[in-house]
Design a protein around this motif. Structure first.
Motif, short mmCIF file in Angstrom:
data_model
loop_
_atom_site.label_atom_id
_atom_site.label_comp_id
_atom_site.label_asym_id
_atom_site.label_seq_id
_atom_site.Cartn_x
_atom_site.Cartn_y
_atom_site.Cartn_z
N SER A 27 0.88 -1.17 0.00
CA SER A 27 0.00 0.00 0.00
C SER A 27 0.91 1.22 0.00
CB SER A 27 -0.87 0.02 1.25
OG SER A 27 -1.75 -1.07 1.24
N LYS A 28 0.65 2.13 -0.90
CA LYS A 28 1.51 3.31 -1.02
C LYS A 28 0.81 4.53 -0.44
CE LYS A 28 4.61 1.43 -4.04
NZ LYS A 28 5.88 1.69 -4.58
N ASN A 29 1.58 5.37 0.18
CA ASN A 29 1.08 6.65 0.66
C ASN A 29 0.82 7.53 -0.56
OD1 ASN A 29 1.14 9.45 1.44
ND2 ASN A 29 2.00 8.82 3.41
N THR A 31 0.49 10.63 -0.96
CA THR A 31 1.23 11.90 -0.98
C THR A 31 2.70 11.70 -1.34
OG1 THR A 31 -0.23 12.65 0.79
CG2 THR A 31 1.72 13.98 0.35
N THR A 32 3.34 10.73 -0.67
CA THR A 32 4.79 10.54 -0.85
C THR A 32 5.13 9.45 -1.85
OG1 THR A 32 4.95 8.93 0.94
CG2 THR A 32 5.24 11.26 1.52
N GLU A 34 5.63 6.49 -1.00
CA GLU A 34 6.38 5.48 -0.25
C GLU A 34 5.43 4.40 0.27
OE1 GLU A 34 8.68 7.31 2.81
OE2 GLU A 34 9.79 8.56 1.39
N ASP A 36 3.43 2.29 2.71
CA ASP A 36 2.84 2.43 4.04
C ASP A 36 3.01 1.07 4.71
OD1 ASP A 36 1.15 2.44 6.28
OD2 ASP A 36 -0.25 3.82 5.32
N LYS A 39 0.04 -0.43 7.03
CA LYS A 39 -1.13 -0.83 6.25
C LYS A 39 -0.81 -2.06 5.39
CE LYS A 39 -4.65 1.04 3.20
NZ LYS A 39 -5.09 2.19 2.41
N THR A 40 0.37 -2.10 4.79
CA THR A 40 0.77 -3.23 3.96
C THR A 40 0.81 -4.52 4.77
OG1 THR A 40 2.02 -1.81 2.47
CG2 THR A 40 2.56 -4.15 2.44
#
Length: 149
Positions: A27-29, A31-32, A34, A36, A39-40
């Protein structure tokens, strides 16, 4: 009758195995961009390697981290770069990790989902990148322990 029971047992075994053979989808943020980590791991906790397997990588990394800290303290240099000798230890850490990926599919999926090999390759002579890799790995191990037990 025994044959039917064996077939049922084999089917249940295969179903359970297939549930744990899924790729880890990070799971990617938004905004960034990167990963997460929390969550991942929460979404993929049944596909994660054991904490024992992850702690092996972490314990090998802490040995290198301690050597880097010792070397940095003895050089007393603001612009410290990791020595070639310790860069070779980081490469060996990568080799040991790749070997574990080959031995265990869950470690390989973990590596692919969290880009561990990629992060190790990017360190080069940068203490900052090694520290970022190490904190990243610590965070992963902590969340796996929390969500998987």
């Amino acid at each position: 009758m025994t044959n039917n029971n064996q077939n049922r047992n084999n089917n249940n075994y295969n179903k359970n195995n297939n549930q744990n053979n899924k790729a880890i989808t990070p799971s990617k943020n938004p905004t960034t961009g990167e990963i997460d980590i929390e969550k991942t791991i929460k979404e993929n906790k049944n596909n994660m390697p054991t904490t024992t397997q992850l702690r092996l990588l972490l314990s090998n990394s802490v040995i290198v981290k301690n050597k880097i800290e010792l070397e940095k303290n003895t050089k007393n240099n603001e612009d410290y770069k990791i020595s070639e000798e310790l860069q070779n230890e980081i490469k060996y850490l990568l080799i040991k990790h790749i070997y574990q990926c080959g031995r265990d599919e869950s470690i390989k999926r973990f590596d692919e989902g969290f880009d561990i090999s990629k992060k190790l390759k990017e360190i080069s002579d940068s203490k900052l990148k090694f520290d970022q890799y190490y904190r990243y790995l610590e965070e992963i191990v902590a969340y796996v322990k929390y969500y998987k037990g």
